[in-house]
Design a protein around this motif. Sequence first.
Motif, short mmCIF file in Angstrom:
data_model
loop_
_atom_site.label_atom_id
_atom_site.label_comp_id
_atom_site.label_asym_id
_atom_site.label_seq_id
_atom_site.Cartn_x
_atom_site.Cartn_y
_atom_site.Cartn_z
N UNK A 1 -33.98 -10.60 8.50
CA UNK A 1 -32.52 -10.44 8.50
C UNK A 1 -32.13 -9.15 9.21
N UNK A 2 -32.86 -8.07 8.93
CA UNK A 2 -32.58 -6.79 9.59
C UNK A 2 -32.74 -6.91 11.10
N UNK A 3 -33.77 -7.60 11.54
CA UNK A 3 -33.99 -7.78 12.98
C UNK A 3 -32.85 -8.59 13.60
N UNK A 4 -32.41 -9.64 12.91
CA UNK A 4 -31.33 -10.46 13.45
C UNK A 4 -30.06 -9.63 13.65
N UNK A 5 -29.72 -8.81 12.67
CA UNK A 5 -28.49 -8.01 12.74
C UNK A 5 -28.68 -6.67 13.45
N UNK A 6 -29.92 -6.36 13.83
CA UNK A 6 -30.24 -5.10 14.51
C UNK A 6 -29.84 -3.90 13.65
N UNK A 7 -30.29 -3.94 12.39
CA UNK A 7 -30.02 -2.87 11.44
C UNK A 7 -31.32 -2.45 10.77
N UNK A 8 -31.28 -1.36 10.05
CA UNK A 8 -32.42 -0.92 9.26
C UNK A 8 -32.61 -1.88 8.09
N UNK B 1 -25.24 -7.25 4.26
CA UNK B 1 -25.72 -6.36 5.31
C UNK B 1 -24.72 -5.21 5.34
N UNK B 2 -25.16 -4.03 4.90
CA UNK B 2 -24.25 -2.90 4.76
C UNK B 2 -24.57 -1.90 5.88
N UNK C 1 -23.02 -2.33 12.64
CA UNK C 1 -23.08 -3.79 12.70
C UNK C 1 -21.68 -4.36 12.49
N UNK C 2 -20.99 -3.84 11.49
CA UNK C 2 -19.61 -4.28 11.22
C UNK C 2 -18.75 -4.08 12.47
N UNK C 3 -18.87 -2.91 13.08
CA UNK C 3 -18.08 -2.60 14.27
C UNK C 3 -18.42 -3.53 15.43
N UNK C 4 -19.71 -3.84 15.63
CA UNK C 4 -20.11 -4.75 16.72
C UNK C 4 -19.42 -6.10 16.60
#
Length: 196
Positions: A47-54, A87-88, A92-95
């Motif tokens: 999930x982190x990889x999909x959203x490009x987050x930690x 996903x916090x 990501x929210x901004x993207x």
Amino acid sequence: MDYAGAIERAAVAKRPLLAVCSELFLLGPTHGFAGWEEESFALFHEIADFFQVSVRAIHVCGSAKLGFSPTKKTQFTAGSSDLDVAVVDPQCFQRYVERIVHETNGYRDRSAFPRKDDGRSLYEDFKYYMAKGMLRPDLMPLIAERVEWARFFAGLSRKHSRRFKRISAAVYLSDSLFAMKQMSALQQYINEKEFL
């Protein structure tokens, strides 16, 4: 962890509900992952990889987190309960918001927003949740990012169907806004249990 007991003790002690939600949902263990820890780590990384987050940005809520749903009054059951992921991550929210603003011409073109059965656009619902710092994919306009999001989670749901009925996610702007979203469910639970 005995989440029901923790909620009761916090209510009796009159602890601030936002602090309780932050501790339980951001720091506490996930009930639905008991005995399934290694697989859950792999799931979080996907999930982190999909959203490009930690991976630290991935959290769980609902019955999978607590072992019960404070609003539906149901227990978590492996294989038939959902996994609700948060996903916090502000970037990501901004993207996603930037893509939506671009695709809707600054929200002037609302034709891509889905409609309810009565024909009413879900734009107002989207705006309501976005103002609270939450992006729900079911309320987003029908753009490529929403399609990719749906496809990814459909695949995850199939892959982990023995553990969860369905896996879905929402994106939150911050930890505190995620915790605030959980407050109404816990407040309802506390009121119904009459701990006070």
